[in-house]
Design an enzyme around this catalytic site. Structure first.
Site, short mmCIF file in Angstrom:
data_model
loop_
_atom_site.label_atom_id
_atom_site.label_comp_id
_atom_site.label_asym_id
_atom_site.label_seq_id
_atom_site.Cartn_x
_atom_site.Cartn_y
_atom_site.Cartn_z
N VAL A 86 -0.95 1.72 -4.65
CA VAL A 86 -2.38 1.45 -4.52
C VAL A 86 -2.60 0.04 -3.97
O VAL A 86 -3.42 -0.18 -3.08
CB VAL A 86 -3.11 1.60 -5.86
CG1 VAL A 86 -4.61 1.59 -5.64
CG2 VAL A 86 -2.68 2.88 -6.56
N ASP A 87 -1.86 -0.92 -4.49
CA ASP A 87 -1.96 -2.29 -3.99
C ASP A 87 -1.62 -2.36 -2.51
O ASP A 87 -2.29 -3.04 -1.73
CB ASP A 87 -1.02 -3.21 -4.77
CG ASP A 87 -1.59 -3.63 -6.11
OD1 ASP A 87 -2.81 -3.88 -6.18
OD2 ASP A 87 -0.83 -3.73 -7.08
#
Length: 421
Positions: free
Chosen positions: A172-173
């Site tokens: 996600v990052d």
């Protein structure tokens, strides 16, 4: 501001201020640096949180080294009013600012959009949050793991009869970092047309929802609820991880009848004539037995032998590489996704490469990951400060260079040792 060895990248001439920490914000700024922008990471005396986590090489931490190349570094204590005057000078030279600081700290440090806009009216200001700029979760702390929980990714990852499992890397990052860089470039185009900058908000939650068009999106369109399948596919079989004679594994997947036929021919099997496996519906209904017979056959070969055999037959396959295999993979090396840079204290340092290839304006890892305060004097000199003024800023604690930070660190060590003694 490259050191002269590199061709100008597509973002040459632009300045990016990185006032973010950990991964999504910093890595987005890193990509802009790889694309040629002059990225200046502005940190407190403590520095980015990633400087304090994970394995070490020398006195530097692996997570920081892996994420922060192609930047210069300035240490500035924005909690002090006098330091805000220095920040105003550098903000006036910037095109993009990236931050992930939450309120009220954001405004206390003079980094809210309107505050930065006062220094540079056409600034492109990008903030990364966990859940969004406003709304019911506004202001909550959050990281990649939490976003996976809220968006249901944890319910989809793992074996069908097992518990939820997070992704093994901060997906996600990383996705959010790409949106940061993409948003900056789109905003720069708007600024070229209108002369105006703007405020931009990117969140981990939104990035992961965007990534789930094939799962949540399908549910919205059809009402068909996604389920956890492990390494299998919901829609076709065989698709999974299969063992080899040397105790390793390969991926084999067959999204279409022609690929199943290719697997059969490659493995000298007639499964496609077996009534249990002759079409997709039959194979899904008998998936356990299909996986068993495929696994028996793949176990007759070593991993490398099997991959070579399957690739020759145009089968969709891949080895399950260990990290030691990944860094030697010929395609990854050919794509320059592992590259070297020279660190002034650590020597040769290998980092991941740049996932975009520009043919006319090449992108390159332009600088080593900067040490805390490494470029403080250089950057302050560019802003017009004289040597005596810079000495005064450092002596007062408003700014710091690496020698001063090393001195302070040794003082803390000596004090701690005296207290323990």
């Amino acid at each position: 501001m490259s050191d002269g060895k590199f061709a100008a990248g597509p973002l040459a001439g632009l300045r990016v201020l990185d006032l973010s920490t950990m991964l999504a914000g910093p890595y987005g700024a890193t990509l802009m640096g790889d694309l040629g922008a002059d990225v200046i990471k502005i940190e407190s005396h403590y520095g980015d949180e990633s400087r304090h986590l994970g394995p070490m090489r020398g006195d530097q931490r692996g997570p920081y080294l892996s994420l922060n190349r192609s930047k210069r570094d300035l240490v500035l204590d924005l909690q002090q009013e006098e330091a805000q005057k220095v920040f105003a000078k550098i903000a006036a030279t910037a095109d993009v600012l990236v931050t992930n600081i939450r309120e009220p700290a954001l405004s206390k440090l003079g980094l809210a959009y309107e505050q930065v806009k006062a220094h540079k009216p056409d600034i492109i200001w990008i903030r990364v949050t966990a859940f969004g700029a406003d709304g019911p979760y506004d202001g909550r702390p959050g990281i990649d793991f939490l976003a996976q929980g809220y968006t249901g990714v944890l319910t989809l990852n793992g074996e069908p009869k097992g518990g939820p499992v997070r992704t093994g890397f901060p997906a996600v990052d990383v996705m959010t970092s790409l949106l940061v860089a993409n948003a900056a470039m789109a905003a720069l185009r708007v600024r070229d047309q209108t002369g105006e900058g703007q405020r931009i908000e990117v969140s981990l939650l939104d990035a992961l929802m965007h990534a789930q068009a094939s799962s949540i999106g399908t549910y919205l369109a059809t009402g068909d609820r996604p389920v956890r399948t492990g390494n299998r596919s919901l829609y076709f079989a065989p698709s999974g991880v299969y063992p080899t004679k040397d105790g390793k594994h390969v991926v084999i997947t067959t999204p279409g009848e022609k690929f199943f036929g290719k697997v059969c021919r490659a493995l000298d099997a007639d499964w496609d004539t077996d009534p249990r496996f002759h079409d997709i519906d039959a194979r899904l209904a008998n998936e356990d037995e299909l996986d068993r017979v495929v696994g028996e056959r793949t176990s007759q070969f070593t991993r490398d032998e099997l991959v070579e055999k399957l690739v020759a037959a145009d089968v969709l396959t891949a080895p399950i590489n260990e990290v030691e295999d990944v860094i030697k993979d010929p395609q990854i090396l050919h794509n320059k996704m592992i590259v070297s840079t020279q660190h002034p204290e650590l020597g040769e340092l290998q980092v991941t490469g740049i996932p975009i290839r520009f043919y006319n304006t090449p992108c390159e890892v332009r600088k080593h990951p900067p040490m805390l305060g490494e470029h403080t004097r250089e950057i302050l000199t560019e802003l017009g400060y004289g040597a005596a003024e810079i000495d005064a800023l450092i002596k007062s604690g408003l700014a710091a260079d690496r020698p001063e930070l090393l001195r302070l660190r040794e003082e803390r060590k000596a004090k701690k040792k005296a207290q323990q003694g």
